[in-house]
Design a protein around this motif. Sequence first.
Motif, mmCIF file in Angstrom:
data_model
loop_
_atom_site.group_PDB
_atom_site.id
_atom_site.type_symbol
_atom_site.label_atom_id
_atom_site.label_comp_id
_atom_site.label_asym_id
_atom_site.label_seq_id
_atom_site.Cartn_x
_atom_site.Cartn_y
_atom_site.Cartn_z
ATOM 1 N N ASN A 19 0.746 -1.326 0.011
ATOM 2 C CA ASN A 19 -0.002 0.031 -0.081
ATOM 3 C C ASN A 19 0.747 1.235 -0.178
ATOM 4 O O ASN A 19 0.390 2.121 -0.713
ATOM 5 C CB ASN A 19 -0.987 -0.212 1.182
ATOM 6 C CG ASN A 19 -1.984 1.018 1.017
ATOM 7 O OD1 ASN A 19 -2.533 1.501 0.022
ATOM 8 N ND2 ASN A 19 -2.415 1.774 2.292
ATOM 9 N N PRO A 20 2.004 1.414 0.846
ATOM 10 C CA PRO A 20 2.712 2.687 0.693
ATOM 11 C C PRO A 20 3.416 2.966 -0.766
ATOM 12 O O PRO A 20 3.246 4.245 -1.228
ATOM 13 C CB PRO A 20 3.721 2.637 1.782
ATOM 14 C CG PRO A 20 3.152 1.313 2.592
ATOM 15 C CD PRO A 20 2.423 0.432 1.684
ATOM 16 N N LEU A 21 3.606 1.829 -1.222
ATOM 17 C CA LEU A 21 4.041 2.175 -2.720
ATOM 18 C C LEU A 21 3.125 2.568 -3.628
ATOM 19 O O LEU A 21 3.205 3.281 -4.572
ATOM 20 C CB LEU A 21 4.614 0.861 -3.262
ATOM 21 C CG LEU A 21 5.547 0.944 -4.384
ATOM 22 C CD1 LEU A 21 6.647 2.027 -4.722
ATOM 23 C CD2 LEU A 21 6.163 -0.456 -4.871
ATOM 24 N N GLN A 23 0.532 4.273 -2.707
ATOM 25 C CA GLN A 23 -0.082 5.598 -2.584
ATOM 26 C C GLN A 23 0.917 6.466 -3.013
ATOM 27 O O GLN A 23 0.636 7.593 -3.559
ATOM 28 C CB GLN A 23 -0.106 5.604 -0.853
ATOM 29 C CG GLN A 23 -1.038 5.036 -0.294
ATOM 30 C CD GLN A 23 -2.439 5.588 -0.972
ATOM 31 O OE1 GLN A 23 -2.891 6.427 -1.088
ATOM 32 N NE2 GLN A 23 -3.368 4.295 -0.977
ATOM 33 N N ARG A 24 2.333 6.140 -3.221
ATOM 34 C CA ARG A 24 3.173 7.082 -3.572
ATOM 35 C C ARG A 24 3.098 7.137 -5.205
ATOM 36 O O ARG A 24 3.120 8.321 -5.888
ATOM 37 C CB ARG A 24 4.604 6.640 -3.663
ATOM 38 C CG ARG A 24 5.720 7.165 -4.130
ATOM 39 C CD ARG A 24 7.065 6.616 -3.773
ATOM 40 N NE ARG A 24 8.155 6.726 -4.728
ATOM 41 C CZ ARG A 24 8.915 6.172 -4.735
ATOM 42 N NH1 ARG A 24 9.455 5.035 -4.125
ATOM 43 N NH2 ARG A 24 10.128 6.351 -5.778
ATOM 44 N N HIS A 25 2.627 6.290 -5.862
ATOM 45 C CA HIS A 25 2.149 6.199 -7.501
ATOM 46 C C HIS A 25 0.856 7.053 -7.408
ATOM 47 O O HIS A 25 1.034 7.895 -8.415
ATOM 48 C CB HIS A 25 1.827 4.749 -7.968
ATOM 49 C CG HIS A 25 3.096 4.045 -8.364
ATOM 50 N ND1 HIS A 25 3.062 3.390 -9.514
ATOM 51 C CD2 HIS A 25 4.157 3.755 -7.754
ATOM 52 C CE1 HIS A 25 4.183 2.810 -9.914
ATOM 53 N NE2 HIS A 25 5.085 3.075 -8.521
ATOM 54 N N ALA A 27 0.202 9.563 -5.767
ATOM 55 C CA ALA A 27 0.743 11.221 -5.465
ATOM 56 C C ALA A 27 1.380 11.607 -6.700
ATOM 57 O O ALA A 27 1.452 12.693 -7.137
ATOM 58 C CB ALA A 27 1.596 11.181 -4.128
ATOM 59 N N ALA A 28 1.870 10.601 -7.412
ATOM 60 C CA ALA A 28 2.796 11.023 -8.647
ATOM 61 C C ALA A 28 1.733 11.426 -9.661
ATOM 62 O O ALA A 28 1.766 12.578 -10.472
ATOM 63 C CB ALA A 28 3.671 10.018 -9.187
ATOM 64 N N TYR A 29 0.567 10.605 -9.968
ATOM 65 C CA TYR A 29 -0.476 10.908 -10.779
ATOM 66 C C TYR A 29 -0.976 12.134 -10.455
ATOM 67 O O TYR A 29 -1.556 13.077 -11.268
ATOM 68 C CB TYR A 29 -1.424 9.827 -10.953
ATOM 69 C CG TYR A 29 -1.000 8.582 -11.876
ATOM 70 C CD1 TYR A 29 -0.661 8.717 -13.253
ATOM 71 C CD2 TYR A 29 -0.490 7.446 -11.304
ATOM 72 C CE1 TYR A 29 -0.267 7.701 -13.918
ATOM 73 C CE2 TYR A 29 -0.125 6.384 -12.257
ATOM 74 C CZ TYR A 29 0.117 6.660 -13.437
ATOM 75 O OH TYR A 29 0.602 5.596 -14.308
ATOM 76 N N ASP A 30 -1.488 12.441 -9.113
ATOM 77 C CA ASP A 30 -2.089 13.458 -8.767
ATOM 78 C C ASP A 30 -1.242 14.785 -8.872
ATOM 79 O O ASP A 30 -1.802 15.815 -9.288
ATOM 80 C CB ASP A 30 -2.407 13.533 -7.081
ATOM 81 C CG ASP A 30 -3.501 12.504 -6.721
ATOM 82 O OD1 ASP A 30 -4.290 12.058 -7.753
ATOM 83 O OD2 ASP A 30 -3.702 12.079 -5.617
#
Length: 107
Positions: A19-21, A23-25, A27-30
């Motif tokens: 899940n943390p990975l 969520q990082r993805h 954030a990059a799309y956002d």
Amino acid sequence: MTEKYSSGEIISPETPGINPLFQRHLAAYDFCIPYIKDKRVLEVGFGEGYGVGRLSENCSSYDAVDVTDEWIESAKRKYGRENVTFGLYDGKVLPYGDQSFDVIISM
């Protein structure tokens, strides 16, 4: 596909334990959203496709290409929209002319 999920090679909303990975993805799309508003977008290497779903509602058109044809039908079902086109890419030459897109994304 199961082996790719378990190795972490493919990140998906359904992938357990990373899940943390994921969520990082997200954030990059956002981060990309303000830059694609009403633009023609190409994503190279869409993988599972959740980025397509996240970004395509913010742009005028979204082309998503990947070297793995098994993802195309799945992504179409999950994230297809009227302004989205999915395609197979050989990993060498993009099947588009110069200046076909305003923004190109590759995560």
